[in-house]
Design an enzyme around this catalytic site. Structure first.
Site, PDB file in Angstrom:
ATOM      1  N   GLU A 167      -1.457  -1.590  -4.455  1.00 29.51           N
ATOM      2  CA  GLU A 167      -2.700  -0.841  -4.539  1.00 29.51           C
ATOM      3  C   GLU A 167      -2.491   0.356  -5.453  1.00 29.51           C
ATOM      4  OE1 GLU A 167      -5.426   1.803  -1.589  1.00 29.51           O
ATOM      5  OE2 GLU A 167      -4.993  -0.240  -0.906  1.00 29.51           O
ATOM      6  N   ASP A 176      -2.360   0.846   7.592  1.00 25.49           N
ATOM      7  CA  ASP A 176      -1.689   0.839   6.289  1.00 25.49           C
ATOM      8  C   ASP A 176      -1.036  -0.523   6.042  1.00 25.49           C
ATOM      9  OD1 ASP A 176      -1.716   3.876   5.376  1.00 25.49           O
ATOM     10  OD2 ASP A 176      -1.315   3.804   7.527  1.00 25.49           O
ATOM     11  N   ASP A 195       0.888  -1.161   0.000  1.00 23.22           N
ATOM     12  CA  ASP A 195       0.000   0.000   0.000  1.00 23.22           C
ATOM     13  C   ASP A 195       0.925   1.209   0.000  1.00 23.22           C
ATOM     14  OD1 ASP A 195      -2.113   1.818   0.260  1.00 23.22           O
ATOM     15  OD2 ASP A 195      -2.113   1.651   2.445  1.00 23.22           O
TER      16      ASP A 195
END
Length: 183
Positions: free
Chosen positions: A71, A144, A11
Protein backbone atom coordinates in the site's frame (compact mmCIF):
# COMPACT_ATOMS: atom_id res chain seq x y z
CA UNK A 1 -0.83 -28.24 -15.65
CA UNK A 2 -1.77 -25.94 -12.76
CA UNK A 3 -0.24 -22.55 -12.23
CA UNK A 4 0.63 -21.45 -8.72
CA UNK A 5 1.67 -18.06 -7.38
CA UNK A 6 2.17 -16.59 -3.91
CA UNK A 7 1.53 -12.89 -3.26
CA UNK A 8 2.68 -11.03 -0.15
CA UNK A 9 0.63 -7.94 0.65
CA UNK A 10 2.00 -5.31 3.02
CA UNK A 11 0.38 -2.36 4.79
CA UNK A 12 3.49 -0.50 5.99
CA UNK A 13 3.44 1.33 9.29
CA UNK A 14 5.80 2.30 12.07
CA UNK A 15 3.34 1.33 14.80
CA UNK A 16 1.86 -1.76 13.14
CA UNK A 17 2.87 -3.33 9.84
CA UNK A 18 0.05 -5.50 8.56
CA UNK A 19 0.66 -8.30 6.09
CA UNK A 20 -1.15 -11.10 4.38
CA UNK A 21 -0.11 -13.92 2.08
CA UNK A 22 -2.30 -15.59 -0.49
CA UNK A 23 -1.67 -18.52 -2.79
CA UNK A 24 -3.20 -18.49 -6.24
CA UNK A 25 -3.85 -21.91 -7.74
CA UNK A 26 -5.54 -21.93 -11.15
CA UNK A 27 -6.93 -18.41 -10.60
CA UNK A 28 -8.39 -19.29 -7.17
CA UNK A 29 -7.27 -17.54 -3.98
CA UNK A 30 -6.33 -19.33 -0.80
CA UNK A 31 -5.29 -17.63 2.44
CA UNK A 32 -1.84 -18.62 3.69
CA UNK A 33 -1.34 -16.17 6.53
CA UNK A 34 -2.78 -12.97 7.98
CA UNK A 35 -0.76 -11.21 10.66
CA UNK A 36 0.92 -8.05 11.86
CA UNK A 37 4.21 -6.85 13.22
CA UNK A 38 3.47 -4.80 16.34
CA UNK A 39 6.10 -2.11 16.85
CA UNK A 40 4.37 -0.07 19.58
CA UNK A 41 6.82 -1.14 22.30
CA UNK A 42 9.82 0.34 20.48
CA UNK A 43 10.45 4.05 20.82
CA UNK A 44 13.44 4.32 18.47
CA UNK A 45 12.23 4.87 14.88
CA UNK A 46 15.39 3.26 13.44
CA UNK A 47 14.86 0.10 15.50
CA UNK A 48 11.32 -0.07 14.10
CA UNK A 49 12.69 0.19 10.55
CA UNK A 50 15.17 -2.60 11.29
CA UNK A 51 12.34 -4.88 12.47
CA UNK A 52 10.23 -4.05 9.39
CA UNK A 53 13.16 -4.98 7.14
CA UNK A 54 13.91 -8.19 9.07
CA UNK A 55 10.27 -9.35 9.18
CA UNK A 56 9.85 -8.71 5.46
CA UNK A 57 13.03 -10.70 4.70
CA UNK A 58 11.79 -13.49 7.00
CA UNK A 59 8.43 -13.61 5.19
CA UNK A 60 10.20 -13.75 1.81
CA UNK A 61 12.58 -16.50 2.90
CA UNK A 62 9.79 -18.52 4.57
CA UNK A 63 7.01 -18.27 1.98
CA UNK A 64 8.94 -17.43 -1.23
CA UNK A 65 6.37 -14.99 -2.65
CA UNK A 66 6.44 -14.49 -6.41
CA UNK A 67 5.28 -10.89 -6.04
CA UNK A 68 4.79 -8.23 -3.38
CA UNK A 69 1.91 -5.74 -3.31
CA UNK A 70 2.35 -2.78 -1.00
CA UNK A 71 0.00 0.00 0.00
CA UNK A 72 1.37 3.40 -1.02
CA UNK A 73 1.35 6.11 1.65
CA UNK A 74 -1.63 8.43 1.45
CA UNK A 75 -1.14 12.16 1.70
CA UNK A 76 -1.88 13.52 5.15
CA UNK A 77 -1.47 16.84 6.90
CA UNK A 78 1.23 15.70 9.31
CA UNK A 79 4.53 15.84 7.43
CA UNK A 80 6.46 13.92 10.11
CA UNK A 81 3.96 11.05 10.01
CA UNK A 82 4.17 10.96 6.22
CA UNK A 83 7.97 10.85 6.36
CA UNK A 84 7.95 7.96 8.86
CA UNK A 85 5.36 6.05 6.85
CA UNK A 86 7.38 6.57 3.66
CA UNK A 87 10.47 5.22 5.40
CA UNK A 88 8.54 2.14 6.59
CA UNK A 89 7.32 1.52 3.04
CA UNK A 90 10.83 2.06 1.63
CA UNK A 91 12.39 -0.41 4.06
CA UNK A 92 9.81 -3.08 3.20
CA UNK A 93 10.39 -2.40 -0.51
CA UNK A 94 14.16 -2.59 -0.05
CA UNK A 95 13.78 -6.01 1.59
CA UNK A 96 11.79 -7.25 -1.41
CA UNK A 97 14.15 -5.68 -3.92
CA UNK A 98 17.16 -7.21 -2.15
CA UNK A 99 15.61 -10.62 -2.82
CA UNK A 100 14.57 -9.64 -6.37
CA UNK A 101 10.86 -10.04 -5.72
CA UNK A 102 8.78 -7.78 -8.03
CA UNK A 103 6.90 -5.07 -6.12
CA UNK A 104 3.77 -3.15 -7.10
CA UNK A 105 2.36 -0.19 -5.18
CA UNK A 106 -1.36 0.48 -4.90
CA UNK A 107 -3.09 3.54 -3.49
CA UNK A 108 -5.45 2.95 -0.56
CA UNK A 109 -8.41 3.98 -2.77
CA UNK A 110 -7.45 1.49 -5.49
CA UNK A 111 -7.17 -1.32 -2.93
CA UNK A 112 -10.54 -0.48 -1.38
CA UNK A 113 -12.12 -0.27 -4.84
CA UNK A 114 -10.71 -3.68 -5.83
CA UNK A 115 -12.01 -5.36 -2.67
CA UNK A 116 -15.38 -3.66 -2.07
CA UNK A 117 -16.18 -1.75 -5.26
CA UNK A 118 -16.03 1.48 -3.22
CA UNK A 119 -12.82 3.52 -3.06
CA UNK A 120 -14.06 5.19 0.13
CA UNK A 121 -14.91 1.98 2.00
CA UNK A 122 -14.00 1.74 5.68
CA UNK A 123 -11.37 -0.63 7.07
CA UNK A 124 -14.22 -2.66 8.56
CA UNK A 125 -15.97 -3.01 5.19
CA UNK A 126 -12.73 -4.17 3.55
CA UNK A 127 -12.11 -6.65 6.38
CA UNK A 128 -15.65 -8.09 6.16
CA UNK A 129 -15.37 -8.54 2.38
CA UNK A 130 -12.01 -10.33 2.79
CA UNK A 131 -13.52 -12.49 5.52
CA UNK A 132 -16.23 -13.55 3.10
CA UNK A 133 -13.91 -14.03 0.10
CA UNK A 134 -11.26 -16.05 1.91
CA UNK A 135 -13.46 -17.75 4.52
CA UNK A 136 -11.59 -16.21 7.46
CA UNK A 137 -13.15 -17.51 10.69
CA UNK A 138 -12.30 -14.56 12.95
CA UNK A 139 -10.92 -11.19 12.02
CA UNK A 140 -7.92 -9.78 13.90
CA UNK A 141 -8.50 -7.05 16.49
CA UNK A 142 -6.33 -4.61 14.56
CA UNK A 143 -7.33 -4.29 10.93
CA UNK A 144 -3.80 -3.49 9.72
CA UNK A 145 -3.38 -7.19 8.95
CA UNK A 146 -6.47 -7.19 6.74
CA UNK A 147 -5.17 -4.03 5.03
CA UNK A 148 -2.00 -5.93 4.11
CA UNK A 149 -4.06 -8.87 2.90
CA UNK A 150 -6.22 -6.46 0.88
CA UNK A 151 -3.11 -5.25 -0.98
CA UNK A 152 -2.34 -8.86 -1.98
CA UNK A 153 -5.93 -9.52 -3.13
CA UNK A 154 -6.00 -6.22 -5.04
CA UNK A 155 -2.81 -7.29 -6.82
CA UNK A 156 -4.35 -10.64 -7.73
CA UNK A 157 -7.44 -8.89 -9.13
CA UNK A 158 -5.23 -6.53 -11.14
CA UNK A 159 -2.87 -9.25 -12.48
CA UNK A 160 -2.61 -9.05 -16.23
CA UNK A 161 -4.22 -5.61 -16.33
CA UNK A 162 -2.37 -2.43 -17.13
CA UNK A 163 -2.06 -0.63 -13.81
CA UNK A 164 -1.17 2.91 -12.93
CA UNK A 165 0.69 1.60 -9.87
CA UNK A 166 4.45 1.61 -9.86
CA UNK A 167 6.05 -1.74 -10.53
CA UNK A 168 9.64 -2.59 -9.60
CA UNK A 169 11.45 -5.80 -10.54
CA UNK A 170 14.77 -4.91 -8.95
CA UNK A 171 17.07 -2.03 -8.06
CA UNK A 172 17.78 -1.21 -11.72
CA UNK A 173 14.05 -0.86 -12.46
CA UNK A 174 13.54 1.25 -9.33
CA UNK A 175 16.40 3.59 -10.29
CA UNK A 176 15.18 3.86 -13.90
CA UNK A 177 11.65 4.79 -12.81
CA UNK A 178 12.88 7.21 -10.14
CA UNK A 179 15.83 8.96 -11.77
CA UNK A 180 14.95 12.32 -10.19
CA UNK A 181 14.96 10.77 -6.72
CA UNK A 182 18.36 9.08 -7.09
CA UNK A 183 21.47 11.17 -6.69
Amino acid sequence: MSSEKIILGIDPGTTIMGFGLIKIIDKKMELIQLNELNLKKYEDHYVKLKFIFERTIHLIETFHPDEIAIEAPFFGKNVQSMLKLGRAQGVAMAAGLSREVPITEYSPKKIKMAITGNGNASKEQVAKMLQSLLKIKTLPKNLDATDGLAAAVCHFYNSGKVTTGKNYTGWAAFVKQNEKRVK
